[in-house]
Design an enzyme around this catalytic site. Structure first.
Site, short mmCIF file in Angstrom:
data_model
loop_
_atom_site.label_atom_id
_atom_site.label_comp_id
_atom_site.label_asym_id
_atom_site.label_seq_id
_atom_site.Cartn_x
_atom_site.Cartn_y
_atom_site.Cartn_z
CG HIS A 21 -2.03 -1.03 1.10
ND1 HIS A 21 -2.84 -1.38 2.16
CD2 HIS A 21 -2.42 -1.81 0.06
CE1 HIS A 21 -3.68 -2.32 1.76
NE2 HIS A 21 -3.45 -2.60 0.50
CB CYS A 70 5.54 13.95 -9.45
SG CYS A 70 4.91 15.24 -10.56
CB CYS A 130 6.86 13.73 -14.16
SG CYS A 130 7.75 13.92 -12.60
N GLY A 156 -2.05 -9.46 12.35
CA GLY A 156 -2.58 -8.15 12.70
C GLY A 156 -3.35 -7.46 11.59
CG LEU A 199 -5.73 -8.06 20.65
CD1 LEU A 199 -4.47 -8.28 21.45
CD2 LEU A 199 -6.08 -6.57 20.61
CB ALA A 250 1.69 -8.20 17.06
N1 APR Z 1 -1.63 -7.40 18.10
C1 APR Z 1 -2.14 -8.15 17.08
N2 APR Z 1 -3.23 -7.80 16.36
C2 APR Z 1 -3.82 -6.64 16.70
C3 APR Z 1 -3.37 -5.80 17.75
C4 APR Z 1 -2.21 -6.23 18.46
N3 APR Z 1 -1.70 -5.51 19.47
N4 APR Z 1 -4.19 -4.73 17.83
C5 APR Z 1 -5.12 -4.88 16.86
N5 APR Z 1 -4.92 -6.02 16.20
C6 APR Z 1 -5.68 -6.56 15.05
C7 APR Z 1 -7.16 -6.33 15.13
O1 APR Z 1 -7.79 -7.40 15.83
C8 APR Z 1 -7.56 -6.32 13.64
O2 APR Z 1 -7.85 -7.63 13.19
O3 APR Z 1 -5.24 -5.85 13.92
C9 APR Z 1 -6.29 -5.82 12.95
C10 APR Z 1 -6.41 -4.41 12.41
O4 APR Z 1 -7.36 -4.42 11.39
P1 APR Z 1 -7.61 -3.06 10.56
O5 APR Z 1 -7.73 -1.93 11.50
O6 APR Z 1 -8.72 -3.35 9.59
O7 APR Z 1 -6.25 -2.82 9.76
P2 APR Z 1 -5.77 -3.58 8.46
O8 APR Z 1 -6.31 -4.99 8.42
O9 APR Z 1 -4.31 -3.41 8.36
O10 APR Z 1 -6.46 -2.74 7.27
C11 APR Z 1 -6.15 -3.12 5.95
O11 APR Z 1 -7.34 -1.21 5.11
O12 APR Z 1 -7.85 1.01 5.41
C12 APR Z 1 -7.09 0.13 4.67
O13 APR Z 1 -5.09 0.60 3.57
C13 APR Z 1 -5.64 0.41 4.84
O14 APR Z 1 -3.82 -1.15 4.94
C14 APR Z 1 -5.10 -0.86 5.48
C15 APR Z 1 -6.11 -1.91 5.07
#
Ligand code: APR
Length: 231
Positions: free
Chosen positions: A107, A115, A118, A173, A200, A217
Site C-alpha cells: 500500500h 508526482c 511525471c 494483525g 489479538l 503481536a
Molecule cells: N496485536 C495483534 N493484532 C492486533 C493488535 C495487536 N496488538 N491490535 C489490533 N490487532 C488486530 C485487530 O484485531 C484487527 O484484526 O489488527 C487488525 C487491524 O485491522 P484493521 O484496523 O482493519 O487494519 P488492516 O487490516 O491493516 O487494514 C487493511 O485497510 O484502510 C485500509 O489501507 C488500509 O492497509 C489498510 C487496510
C-alpha cells in the site's frame, strides 16, 4: 520443498508501536471519512485535507519505534535468508526500520512522495502540501506515495510469485477485510501451503486458516518465530 514463508502484516503489528489501527473501536476510520482521505476522488475534492491527514500519519510513523514483533520478523529473515517474504499493508516503514530487507509495502510508504504529473518518486519532506514542487518536473502535483481505495496495490506480481512457492503463509494483525491482501489465504491454501493467523482476537477470516494464534503481536510473533527457528 525447503521452507518458504510469506508473511502478510496489517495495522495490528504496529498497534503496540503506538500507531492506530483502522477498524478497531476508535480506529482511524472512526475518526476520518475513508472516502475523504483515502480515495483519488477525495484527493481531487480537497487535496489540502488529504495532505493534512498523511502529514499527521507521517509524523506519527517517524516518531514510532519498531516493536518486538517487527524485530522478531527481521530476526526470522536473517536466520532463513532468502526464504522469508514480508508483505505489509502498512505504510509506516517500521518493518524496514527493524531490519527486514525483503519487504513489499503493497500500500506504499507514507515517507515517500510521488508526482502525479511525471511519476517521479522521492523521500517526502515532513509536510507535503499543494504547494510542494516536484524535484523532477517542478509542477506542484505531488501526493503521498500510498495506495488509495480503487487504486492498484504495488508489487502484486512479486507477491503472486512468492505465494506460488510458499510452504507457509502467516497473516499478522489484519482484519482480513481489504482485497487483494484478504485473498492471499485462499491462494496459499489452494496451493497447499500451511496457513497461520496471528491476531489479538479471532478475525472475520480466522476460519480460513489452518491455525489461529491469539495474542498481542509483540508477544505472539516472537513466540511463533522462536517456534519456527527452534525446529
Ligand atoms: N496485536 C495483534 N493484532 C492486533 C493488535 C495487536 N496488538 N491490535 C489490533 N490487532 C488486530 C485487530 O484485531 C484487527 O484484526 O489488527 C487488525 C487491524 O485491522 P484493521 O484496523 O482493519 O487494519 P488492516 O487490516 O491493516 O487494514 C487493511 O485497510 O484502510 C485500509 O489501507 C488500509 O492497509 C489498510 C487496510
Amino acid at each position: 520443498m525447503p521452507e518458504s514463508i510469506v508473511i502478510l502484516t496489517g495495522a495490528g503489528v504496529s498497534a503496540e508501536s503506538g500507531l492506530g489501527t483502522f477498524r478497531d473501536t476508535g480506529g482511524i476510520w472512526d475518526q476520518y471519512s475513508l472516502e475523504d482521505v483515502a480515495t483519488p476522488e477525495g484527493f481531487a475534492r480537497n487535496p489540502a485535507l488529504v495532505h493534512d491527514f498523511y502529514n499527521a500519519r507521517r509524523e506519527h510513523a517517524a516518531q514510532a519505534r519498531p516493536n518486538a514483533a517487527h524485530e522478531a520478523l527481521a530476526r526470522l529473515e536473517r536466520h532463513l535468508r532468502g526464504r522469508v517474504t514480508l508483505v505489509t499493508q502498512n505504510i509506516d516503514g517500521l518493518h524496514e526500520r527493524a531490519g527486514s530487507r525483503q519487504v513489499y509495502p503493497m500500500h506504499g510508504r507514507v515517507d515517500q512522495a510521488v508526482c502525479a504529473a511525471c511519476a517521479h518518486r522521492w523521500p517526502a519532506p515532513s509536510k507535503l502540501s499543494t504547494q510542494t514542487a516536484c524535484p523532477a518536473c517542478g509542477q506542484n502535483t505531488c501526493r503521498p506515495d500510498v495506495v488509495w481505495f480503487g487504486e492498484m496495490p504495488y508489487y502484486l506480481d512479486e507477491i503472486e510469485q512468492a505465494l506460488q512457492r510458499a510452504t507457509q503463509l502467516v497473516v499478522i494483525g489484519t482484519s482480513g477485510t481489504v482485497y487483494p491482501a484478504a485473498g492471499f489465504v485462499e491462494v496459499a491454501s489452494h496451493l497447499g501451503a500451511h496457513t497461520v493467523e496471528i491476531n489479538l482476537a479471532r478475525s472475520e477470516a480466522s476460519d480460513a486458516f489452518n491455525r489461529v494464534i491469539e495474542g498481542p503481536a509483540s508477544e505472539a510473533v516472537p513466540a511463533w518465530v522462536e517456534e519456527v527457528l527452534g525446529k
